[in-house]
Design an enzyme around this catalytic site. Sequence first.
Site, PDB file in Angstrom:
ATOM      1  N   HIS A   6       0.832  -1.203   0.000  1.00 24.76           N
ATOM      2  CA  HIS A   6       0.000   0.000   0.000  1.00 24.76           C
ATOM      3  C   HIS A   6       0.870   1.258   0.000  1.00 24.76           C
ATOM      4  O   HIS A   6       2.085   1.205   0.226  1.00 24.76           O
ATOM      5  CB  HIS A   6      -0.908   0.005   1.229  1.00 24.76           C
ATOM      6  CG  HIS A   6      -0.134  -0.087   2.523  1.00 24.76           C
ATOM      7  ND1 HIS A   6       0.553   0.970   3.058  1.00 24.76           N
ATOM      8  CD2 HIS A   6       0.078  -1.131   3.353  1.00 24.76           C
ATOM      9  CE1 HIS A   6       1.146   0.601   4.172  1.00 24.76           C
ATOM     10  NE2 HIS A   6       0.885  -0.680   4.380  1.00 24.76           N
TER      11      HIS A   6
ATOM     12  N   ASP B 282       4.026  -4.499   3.759  1.00 24.35           N
ATOM     13  CA  ASP B 282       5.466  -4.738   3.845  1.00 24.35           C
ATOM     14  C   ASP B 282       5.742  -6.120   4.435  1.00 24.35           C
ATOM     15  O   ASP B 282       6.687  -6.806   4.032  1.00 24.35           O
ATOM     16  CB  ASP B 282       6.159  -3.652   4.669  1.00 24.35           C
ATOM     17  CG  ASP B 282       5.462  -3.343   5.997  1.00 24.35           C
ATOM     18  OD1 ASP B 282       4.484  -4.031   6.356  1.00 24.35           O
ATOM     19  OD2 ASP B 282       5.901  -2.391   6.682  1.00 24.35           O
TER      20      ASP B 282
END
Length: 425
Positions: free
Chosen positions: A59, A335
């Site tokens: 994102h 992540d």
Amino acid sequence: MRNLWTKAGIFGSVSVAFGSMLWSQKQAESDQVASSCTSADTNPSSPYELKLVQVLFRHGARTPLKSIPGVMEVQWVPKLLEPPAHTHINYEVTDLHGGPRPPAPVEDSYRQNVLTGGTFPGQLTTLGMQQLYELGEKLRRRYVEETHFLSSTFSPAEVYVRSTNILRTIESAKCLVAGLFLQKQTEIVPILTTEAASETLYPNYRGCKLLKVLASHRWAESSTLPDIAADLQSIYSALGIAAHQHIDFILIRDDMVAREAHGLACPSELDTWRNTVEQRAVDMICHVYGHNSSTENLQLCVGPLLHSFLTNIEKKLEGTLPEPDRKLFLYSAHDTTLIPCLMALGIFDMRWPPFAADITMELHQHQETKKPFVKVSYIGQDQLIPGCSGVYCPLEEFKQVLSAYSLSTEAYHSLCNSTESLTEP
């Protein structure tokens, strides 16, 4: 000093325009590298024919999960979250079968806290939306304009969009699609997600008992490793953080990077600590995922996702995809998804993936021999996967690379429940 830094789960003053300027400059540099890496693919005389593309991406920039307690708090105001008009598309979030969107307990947990300024933790910002729009534009240049691989208008038969059931990844997927197709669509864009217990787009500590047992121990241990513990004590002292706050380098990094991305002030004491914070955060996450030591941990973190990548490739080659015209799979994640994937591929560069980072996996077929090849890029740069004989990796070699980590759904659930001989720390 308020105790704002309880453990935030495992997911982890200058103007915002300054942050956007820095992002655009970095993107321009990345685009130059990407164009030099991909010139052979767009050459009409290339022996390879592109058949399928899968993109796993993080994102965009967001508000922090926590704020550094009592240390120069900044204003995370609602104005930072305003969507740019060019990112609007007509979309719908559904479950994997097209039904209503499942409950979102992770997102609900963010709503239980409010950051200084009035926004919630972990929310995609205007900058983050622009970052994903620009990633969509890069994909458009490559797959629509240069290679004419994709249609110029969104079609759900051609493009599959999958996201974790968290607002920042859903909005990131929407913004990427807007940039990829310049808001051109004849149908509603379906963004598919699933309930938290069965999610495989991030390491699922709630849905996998064994992973929870293994990870709980490693998370607790990571901050007590001698070098990390010594540096953590020093930064506590430098920032005036009380020992009972129980924060770690990953949380400090999260707040620091969120501020920097948006041009918001960081404590001056962090200036000399920035590189150490980055390095120790990576050291911690490597310990948690068992980098270079634990096949089982990485299997449980991303095994089902890697299996999905391989299954999509095999079905495309066999002509058995549910949508025969499908050419692109988009996966909007975190992540904590990209890092174990990079580790499993053997290409983790010991740097935390930036906002809007992407792993792109292309399936090619040699036009003469008809043999399949896989080409992987990370943030626009082609990767030579260890165990592959070239950047264009023969599919059998690629499958062998992932064989140690890929897990079918059945094997994953079996392994997740195999905790009889373990006791949770």
